[in-house]
Design an enzyme around this catalytic site. Structure first.
Site, PDB file in Angstrom:
ATOM      1  N   GLY A   1       0.823  -1.213   0.000  1.00  0.00           N
ATOM      2  CA  GLY A   1       0.000   0.000   0.000  1.00  0.00           C
ATOM      3  C   GLY A   1       0.852   1.255   0.000  1.00  0.00           C
TER       4      GLY A   1
ATOM      5  N   GLY B   1      -0.180   4.397   0.410  1.00  0.00           N
ATOM      6  CA  GLY B   1      -0.903   5.536   0.995  1.00  0.00           C
ATOM      7  C   GLY B   1      -0.024   6.255   2.007  1.00  0.00           C
ATOM      8  N   PHE B   2      -0.661   6.918   2.966  1.00  0.00           N
ATOM      9  CA  PHE B   2       0.113   7.685   3.938  1.00  0.00           C
ATOM     10  C   PHE B   2       1.002   6.787   4.795  1.00  0.00           C
ATOM     11  CE2 PHE B   2      -3.297  10.719   3.004  1.00  0.00           C
ATOM     12  CZ  PHE B   2      -2.520  11.835   2.731  1.00  0.00           C
TER      13      PHE B   2
ATOM     14  N   GLU C   1     -18.437  17.888   2.971  1.00  0.00           N
ATOM     15  CA  GLU C   1     -17.667  18.599   1.945  1.00  0.00           C
ATOM     16  C   GLU C   1     -18.311  18.451   0.571  1.00  0.00           C
ATOM     17  OE1 GLU C   1     -13.343  18.900   4.102  1.00  0.00           O
ATOM     18  OE2 GLU C   1     -13.588  17.232   2.721  1.00  0.00           O
TER      19      GLU C   1
ATOM     20  N   ASP D   1      -6.219   3.168   8.111  1.00  0.00           N
ATOM     21  CA  ASP D   1      -7.611   2.700   8.131  1.00  0.00           C
ATOM     22  C   ASP D   1      -7.730   1.195   8.305  1.00  0.00           C
ATOM     23  OD1 ASP D   1      -9.371   4.812   7.978  1.00  0.00           O
ATOM     24  OD2 ASP D   1      -9.191   5.020   5.813  1.00  0.00           O
TER      25      ASP D   1
ATOM     26  N   ALA E   1      -5.704  11.047   7.731  1.00  0.00           N
ATOM     27  CA  ALA E   1      -4.375  11.195   7.149  1.00  0.00           C
ATOM     28  C   ALA E   1      -3.259  11.427   8.177  1.00  0.00           C
ATOM     29  CB  ALA E   1      -4.399  12.299   6.088  1.00  0.00           C
TER      30      ALA E   1
END
Lengths: 437, 437
Positions: B8, B10-11, B168, B297, B314
């Site tokens: 992964g 991601g962050f 949002e 997550d 994040a």
């Protein structure tokens, strides 16, 4: 007020709509399958991960929002009923007093349509992102395999057709693999990439002076592109292509070999030429229907005294759009129409990061200065100030770093559950979990 | 050299890879289904036509090209064989000494997976462009119809879920229809748009202080968004939704109501919580396997003394990624590992063009200043300098003109010939035409 229906929001339609909208003398409806105007000359940059789609496209609706008499609808034109004065579209039939057609062309395989999934053409944003996906994915696959044959196949790119698009695509692939990717891939030497540009004619850029064809060939070769002229693609399959009698294993094949004018021409009841284009008269209307005008790639306009039709490149289409609008306004003002005269603005093709060839009448030049000329002209004509600014910044960044910003492999499928056939979530738990929505 | 496999990009994965790569003490392989790192917090801006995908995503390969011991591969992880110390992937099995999992989550329908095609979630670029396509297309359809019921259906947007994403999204749709579209559409009054935000709980933004929920509700209402709390979506079909007992005709439904941790957790043989997350220990490794770390997550990390797991936003994911890398380096240096301590950086949500709510510990504020804070923090953490510059420019432009640059309706299908079932081109002509390739 007379009603002008414009089909197609390309260079012809957009420019006709602006002139007609400004005059305030007619009611205008512009329909297009897409909701945006696309700056086609830079589409290859999207395929090459240099620009994002939104940087070379702008919504038709906002481009024309300043004209109160212009209405924009997203709809596909299906056929023209010239006798009844109406066009059948995907949202019903629309009648007109004047009809302006600028539906352009799509890539054509001339009897080999089954090659399309194997060798995509480059006419739409969807095709550009598909080509981008294939090129980037080929490098990823080459990186993850240790099988030498597979690696070579993934790193072989064949571009079919040596016109402007083919030259710009192959030059960009050559440059990308030599410079952009050279430090990013550790398990392959991206310089081993093989790019083959195949042209059936005797030289690439046949519309240019032979000197510029030769120069473009040398420039491409310096980027590692092999230029194969007088060679015909005989077969395309999922593993590669057959060029003449030679078999090339290649994971990525791109089609830049031919176009075919919009199918809507078939419903006009006029003769079409070998590219499917309908012949227009000197005032850009068609025989027997002075109220129907056709421009751009969809039309074959043969200037008086010339033997060949003008090619439907952007500047020709833009001027035809404006000229059509002015001739309609002549009718409204009961003045005689004028013939379309095109002063040749020349043509240009870019090769890689800082080289190009430019030809305008007897003036011909190439190299860095030609590239700067290419750059300024393309930015000048790009629609929308913000887009211009962004493209300049992208290019400035790319020029100094050799990096390409838009290197995303984006898939077509957006759904998670359907393609994976996941087991359904246990219904018992679901009730409890819903609390937390 | 020990081999660390990171799943992964991601962050969690990206930040772990950077720390490990910089140390030079381990060999790192990072695999991801995608070739890019995605800045998830701004993904809703792509769905809302404010930003292009390439502006919030950067190729993992270039982000990590400076670290000689880090290898990046595009591959999908299928399952973990913790006993054998290897991961099955789409390109074969990869063994590891240390495993870092940061596979994130996807949107979940909790037993109603058949709703996905009707109500897309927002986790990937593909989903964001699909949502953008649906919203823009609904306005186009409303413009081209004169049927009042159909027009109202097209102009009704339902957003399910009142968390940050839902707030949002609904705020942006409200603003877009009131300001951006107000002069572009001539046959509809875009101010008639109906945006409904549905939340099953008692208030939107349940993770925030009630004052901020109330403020966000008022801000949304001023943009024309109807906020329906304590309401549950009972059914979704192609014409609309049933909320509680009320039927709403709506062409566009967006799902922001729930997420589910990556399926790969099932192969770990550990207990998972109701969101599918695997529980991690204080050093972020899992029970019985000190060599396997999970973050973001995908993990449920319960700080000592707390009763609830940290949410995988994040900043949490970013710090977990770094902490995991440092704990691996502790092992290599034969020092004891450290527990993960998270200093709460707070949370924020933006509502429309110049409003936001911010909460950090006991500090809470909202309005324009909160929006500026939101803006700076998001730009600061956005990956890649060029992206930051472009996003600032896009926002500056959008702020002063209310325009949105990326309003393209892009289709999934790129092929021209297949979907249209065109008659094949006559073979006889083809021979002659090929000359001109």
């Amino acid at each position: 007020m007379k009603h002008v229906l414009i089909v197609g929001g390309g260079f012809v339609g957009l420019n006709a709509a602006k002139i007609l909208g400004k005059s305030g003398k007619v009611r205008v409806t512009l329909i297009d399958r897409r909701n945006y105007h696309l700056f086609q000359p830079l589409l290859y940059q999207v395929a090459m991960a240099g620009l994002s789609p939104a940087e070379i496209a702008a919504p038709l609706r906002s481009l024309l929002s300043g004209y109160p008499h212009v209405r924009v609808l997203q709809a596909e034109a299906l056929s023209v009923d010239a006798g009844a004065g109406k066009v059948e579209t995907s949202i019903g039939s629309i009648s007109y007093d004047y009809l302006v057609l600028g539906c352009g062309a799509q890539h054509a395989y001339f009897g080999n349509e089954e090659w399309e999934p194997l060798a995509p053409g480059l006419k739409t944003i969807e095709q550009a992102t598909e080509i981008r996906r294939r090129i980037l994915y080929a490098f990823e696959k080459a990186e993850s395999t240790d099988n030498v044959e597979e690696k070579m196949k993934q790193l072989t790119f064949v571009v079919v057709g040596g016109g402007t698009t083919g030259v710009e695509l192959s030059g960009a692939i050559g440059e990308m693999s030599r410079y952009t990717f050279s430090k990013d891939f550790k398990n392959i030497d991206p310089k081993l990439t093989r790019v083959i540009l195949v042209e059936a004619g005797e030289r690439i850029l046949p519309a240019y002076h032979p000197d510029l064809s030769a120069r473009a060939t040398r420039d491409l070769e310096s980027l590692g592109v092999q230029v194969w002229t007088s060679k015909r693609v005989e077969a395309v399959d999922s593993d590669g292509v057959t060029i003449g009698k030679e078999r090339i294993q290649a994971a990525t094949v791109i089609w830049a070999a031919g176009i075919q004018a919009s199918e809507i021409n078939r419903s006009l009841g006029q003769e079409t030429d070998w590219l499917g284009r309908v012949t227009v008269r000197q005032d850009l209307s068609i025989e027997g229907h002075p109220e129907i005008f056709v421009g751009g790639d969809q039309a074959a306009f043969i200037p008086e005294g010339a033997s060949e039709a003008l090619s439907g490149v952007a500047p020709v289409a833009l001027h035809q759009g404006r000229h059509i609008a002015r001739n309609i306004l002549c009718d409204i003002a009961e003045k005689p129409r004028r013939d379309f005269k095109y002063f040749d603005k020349g043509q240009m093709a870019t090769i890689g990061r800082s080289r190009a060839v430019v030809e305008a009448g007897k003036i011909r030049f190439s190299g860095f200065f030609a590239w700067i000329t290419w750059l300024f002209i393309h930015i000048y004509f790009l629609t929308g100030f913000k887009n211009r600014l962004f493209v300049v910044l992208q290019w400035a960044g790319a020029y100094f770093t050799f990096n390409r910003g838009a290197r995303l492999i984006v898939n077509k499928e957006w759904q998670f559950y359907k393609p994976r056939k996941k087991e359904p979530f246990p219904k018992d738990d679901a009730g409890e979990q819903k609390k937390n929505f």
